[in-house]
Design an enzyme around this catalytic site. Sequence first.
Site, PDB file in Angstrom:
ATOM      1  N   PRO A 176       0.598  -0.857   0.274  1.00 25.98           N
ATOM      2  CA  PRO A 176      -0.091   0.004  -0.021  1.00 25.98           C
ATOM      3  C   PRO A 176       0.650   1.146  -0.151  1.00 25.98           C
ATOM      4  O   PRO A 176       1.899   1.173   0.561  1.00 25.98           O
ATOM      5  CB  PRO A 176      -0.759  -0.559   1.450  1.00 25.98           C
ATOM      6  CG  PRO A 176      -0.408  -1.426   1.622  1.00 25.98           C
ATOM      7  CD  PRO A 176       1.003  -1.711   1.318  1.00 25.98           C
TER       8      PRO A 176
ATOM      9  N   LYS B 186       0.400   7.987   4.596  1.00 28.85           N
ATOM     10  CA  LYS B 186      -0.566   6.722   4.020  1.00 28.85           C
ATOM     11  C   LYS B 186      -1.399   6.092   4.973  1.00 28.85           C
ATOM     12  O   LYS B 186      -2.036   4.761   5.719  1.00 28.85           O
ATOM     13  CB  LYS B 186       0.736   5.667   4.458  1.00 28.85           C
ATOM     14  CG  LYS B 186       2.061   5.644   3.014  1.00 28.85           C
ATOM     15  CD  LYS B 186       2.760   4.834   3.097  1.00 28.85           C
ATOM     16  CE  LYS B 186       4.356   5.324   1.965  1.00 28.85           C
ATOM     17  NZ  LYS B 186       5.259   4.236   3.218  1.00 28.85           N
TER      18      LYS B 186
ATOM     19  N   ARG C  47      15.447  -1.188   2.520  1.00 30.40           N
ATOM     20  CA  ARG C  47      14.567  -1.571   1.761  1.00 30.40           C
ATOM     21  C   ARG C  47      14.684  -1.641   0.571  1.00 30.40           C
ATOM     22  O   ARG C  47      15.400  -1.419  -0.112  1.00 30.40           O
ATOM     23  CB  ARG C  47      13.520  -0.550   1.338  1.00 30.40           C
ATOM     24  CG  ARG C  47      12.780   0.156   2.998  1.00 30.40           C
ATOM     25  CD  ARG C  47      11.657  -0.716   3.849  1.00 30.40           C
ATOM     26  NE  ARG C  47      10.640  -1.069   3.031  1.00 30.40           N
ATOM     27  CZ  ARG C  47       9.502  -0.246   2.434  1.00 30.40           C
ATOM     28  NH1 ARG C  47       9.417   0.503   3.627  1.00 30.40           N
ATOM     29  NH2 ARG C  47       8.646  -0.622   1.379  1.00 30.40           N
TER      30      ARG C  47
END
Length: 278
Positions: free
Chosen positions: A2, A50, A252
């Site tokens: 998401p 978010k 990441r």
Amino acid sequence: MPEGDTIHKIANFLAPCLDQQPVVDLRLADVSAARKCIGRRVSDVVARGKHLFIEFDNGLALRSHLGMHGSWHRYPGGAEWQRPRAQLSVALVTAGWEYVCFNAKEVEIVRIPSVRERIVHGRLGPDLIADRIDPGIIARRAREFVEADELLADALLDQRVASGIGNVYKSDILFIERFAPDTRMAEVDDDDLGRCFATAAELLRRNLGGGRRVTRFEGDGAGSLWVYGRGDLPCLRCDTPIASRRLGRHHRGTYWCPSCQASTDASPDVDPKEGRPA
Ligand SMILES: [Zn+2]
């Protein structure tokens, strides 16, 4: 995974479904907070970066952050869920429907003023989809929250700088703007920062329509993303195999084209005469 556009899509879907609906039941870990919202009406559904806020008419809101693995589902009342109950984060029940959130990273009931407060006090930067983007403000926030020796990639992901960019967009923005993945904040000027975030805002907005996420709009069937998830596949611009590595504050996964995004700096671990593979 998401990202900001996903949360806006969810909010755009939920807002008309939930508008003014009485909450028949609300289940989440904090039972006493949930109880305060049962019987109340939903007054608004808002995406900020978010974060998704389902606001109730008693001044409280359900804040959820989906993290890496969260999702919202809608089921007709009594229908079987597609995921096990053990993964349940929230179930919001209205007359006839169940809105179920699984595997959220964060869920809490907050006071609506404190939501605004958080935004005002800078926990969340300007929303790249909803807000008018001022490149000067974003550059200033980037300098404030991300150190000179940290990565540009980390500034893109830091939701205090501006909210909405996730890991997929991060790699593709660096590719589109031709920055090496190890580019440090000290190596970019404010115009560079403004350009990266403007590109991000444009991509996020172009992806609001639904369907799969697209950063490459060539429409030739070769790929809808430039580099993300394309490890070892040929670069869609120059055929060089796409590289990938975990890097930055949160290690990441990051994808890049070693040719299109060649490092220009001579970082200490690289012989400046050799440079990086071109
Ligand atoms: Zn390339």
